[in-house]
Design an enzyme around this catalytic site. Structure first.
Site, PDB file in Angstrom:
ATOM      1  CB  SER A  80      -1.017   0.025   1.344  1.00 52.33           C
ATOM      2  OG  SER A  80      -1.874   1.042   1.069  1.00 52.33           O
ATOM      3  CG  ASP A 112      -2.837   4.007  -1.478  1.00 49.92           C
ATOM      4  OD1 ASP A 112      -3.380   3.877  -2.586  1.00 49.92           O
ATOM      5  OD2 ASP A 112      -2.615   3.499  -0.341  1.00 49.92           O
ATOM      6  CG  ASP A 140      -2.888  -0.581  -2.563  1.00 52.90           C
ATOM      7  OD1 ASP A 140      -2.951   0.655  -1.866  1.00 52.90           O
ATOM      8  OD2 ASP A 140      -3.338  -1.255  -1.523  1.00 52.90           O
ATOM      9  CG  ASP A 159      -5.964   0.861  -0.767  1.00 51.12           C
ATOM     10  OD1 ASP A 159      -5.322   1.698  -0.584  1.00 51.12           O
ATOM     11  OD2 ASP A 159      -6.050   0.121   0.042  1.00 51.12           O
TER      12      ASP A 159
END
Length: 448
Positions: free
Chosen positions: A102, A243, A245, A247
């Site tokens: 992430s 960010d 990833d 999400d």
């Protein structure tokens, strides 16, 4: 039974060090593959990743693990976490895997698992996989004839782009908007700008040149300063920061001010309330969301249901109680009418829809309340339970008395690193600073 390998968001750690090693990744593939083989059909798993260098290593090890227990593997390459969740459901895979840490630096990585319905796994299923990880699975291996196959899915990006576009009304497009998007050199670097451009926007893209090392590096939602500068330079209508990833999302208005997840949830909540789209009279957020958001929602007759930190807890509460809007101050916004997890691009599109509907600048649309002064400090510790020390308990009790009904206090260990987070907010900034510093001092001494 406490979880041994899984944290609040999958298995995460330093790449090529336990537990994020090739050997462990292969075992995760075998254990998860065994756990999700139900029935006689040909089972398959969807695997996506972000742009970290270690993604290649982990991906190949997972493929070896899954195919060794007879599961076919569908590889989609760099894709946002919500895209992997959506594709797992859409393509009827038995399991979805996202290789990502992430918003963490490149040298970390992680393995997130999704059930066939696109939702993250429950604690019970994670415990089942953990028990398999500690077993000898040699008897569960497939015969030579029944090994799995792996193949790449070439149209996965196009599938997700079309999905994201369909979350907007057909009559709505982004024609006339100049948008700067910062993709954090991460998983959304291709699909997010493409979706915005196809919807008619003039798109300026930064953070779209991943090299394996620069994910989240001075860019993206954790470092919006670069986006702020670009929005001002280009005189853009809005900036969007994802960010690593994709999400999470933060917004930068046309004046260069950063808009956090609390304000974005307020925008969506009020708009959906007016349109009759809120499934419940309120939204779900964590204990870290600003008290200003809670007071703003209260003025609309809406509640703010709070959960522990972590999008999994927000989502669990949403599903259990029928909410369709939830999220975190960090920008992890869950709109369950569309997604089974946080989706930075979809959340940004919903905010853009409100901007277009109101016909006003982003700085006006996305400033729904004045946040209360909120101070967060971290204390690193090497072990033990400093929060149980008498001096710390006394400092916390004293802070609660001082804040009274005019503020909040949240002290918690991080779920991803050896850190204790001390947060306080209230109407009086000086008082908030004082109580935080007193607690930090007590925790630091107890942790020494």
């Amino acid at each position: 039974m406490a979880r041994k390998y899984f944290g609040t968001d999958g298995i995460r750690g330093r790449a090529n060090a336990f537990p994020i090693t090739p050997d462990m990744a292969m075992k995760v593939g075998q254990a998860a593959g065994v756990a999700f083989q139900r029935g006689e059909h040909r089972h398959r798993v969807m695997i996506g990743k972000d742009t970290r260098l270690s993604g290649y290593m982990i991906e190949n090890a997972l493929v070896a693990g899954f195919t060794s227990v007879g599961m076919d593997v569908l590889l989609v390459g760099p894709m946002p976490t919500p895209a992997v969740a959506m594709l797992t459901r859409s393509m009827r895979a038995d399991l979805g895997v996202m290789i990502s840490a992430s918003h963490n630096p490149f040298d970390d990585n992680g393995i997130k698992l999704f059930a066939p319905d696109g939702y993250k796994l429950s604690d019970e299923v994670e415990k089942e996989i953990e028990s398999l990880l500690d077993q000898d699975l040699s008897r569960k291996l497939a015969s030579s004839r029944h090994l799995g196959r792996a193949k790449r899915i070439d149209d996965a990006q196009a599938r997700y782009i079309e999905f994201a576009k369909r979350t907007l009304p057909r009559s709505l497009d982004l024609d006339g908007l100049r948008i700067v998007i910062d993709c954090a050199n991460g998983a959304g670097y291709k699909v997010a700008p493409a979706a915005l451009w196809e919807l008619g926007a003039e798109v300026v893209t930064i953070g779209d040149k991943p090299d394996g090392f620069n994910i989240n590096d001075a860019c993206g939602s954790t470092h919006p300063e670069t986006l702020v500068e670009k929005v001002r330079e280009m005189r853009a209508d809005i900036g969007i920061a994802l960010d690593g990833d994709a999400d999470r999302v933060l917004i930068v208005d046309e004046k260069g001010h950063v808009v956090d997840g609390d304000q974005l949830m307020a925008v969506v909540a009020q708009s959906w309330l007016e349109d009759g789209r809120l499934a419940q009279p309120g939204i779900v957020a964590t204990v870290m969301s600003n008290l200003g958001l809670e007071r703003f929602l209260g003025g609309l007759g809406l509640q703010l249901a709070r959960t522990p930190v972590g999008d999994r807890y927000v989502l669990e509460h949403m599903r259990e109680h029928g909410f369709n809007v939830g999220g975190e101050q960090s920008g992890h916004i869950i709109l369950s009418d569309y997604s089974t997890t946080g989706d930075g691009l979809v959340a940004a599109l919903q905010v853009l829809a409100v901007v277009l509907k109101m016909g006003r600048p982003v700085s006006e649309v996305c400033h729904r309340f004045e946040p209360l002064p909120q101070i967060l400090k971290n204390v690193r510790f090497k072990g033990g339970k400093p929060l149980e020390a008498k001096s710390v308990v006394s400092a916390i009790d004293d802070a609660k008395v001082k804040l009274g009904n005019h503020g909040r206090l949240v002290i918690r260990p991080s779920g991803t690193e050896p850190v204790i987070r001390v947060m306080a907010e209230g109407d009086d900034r000086d008082l908030v600073e004082t109580v935080v510093d007193q607690i930090v001092e007590a925790v630091t001494k107890a942790a020494a």
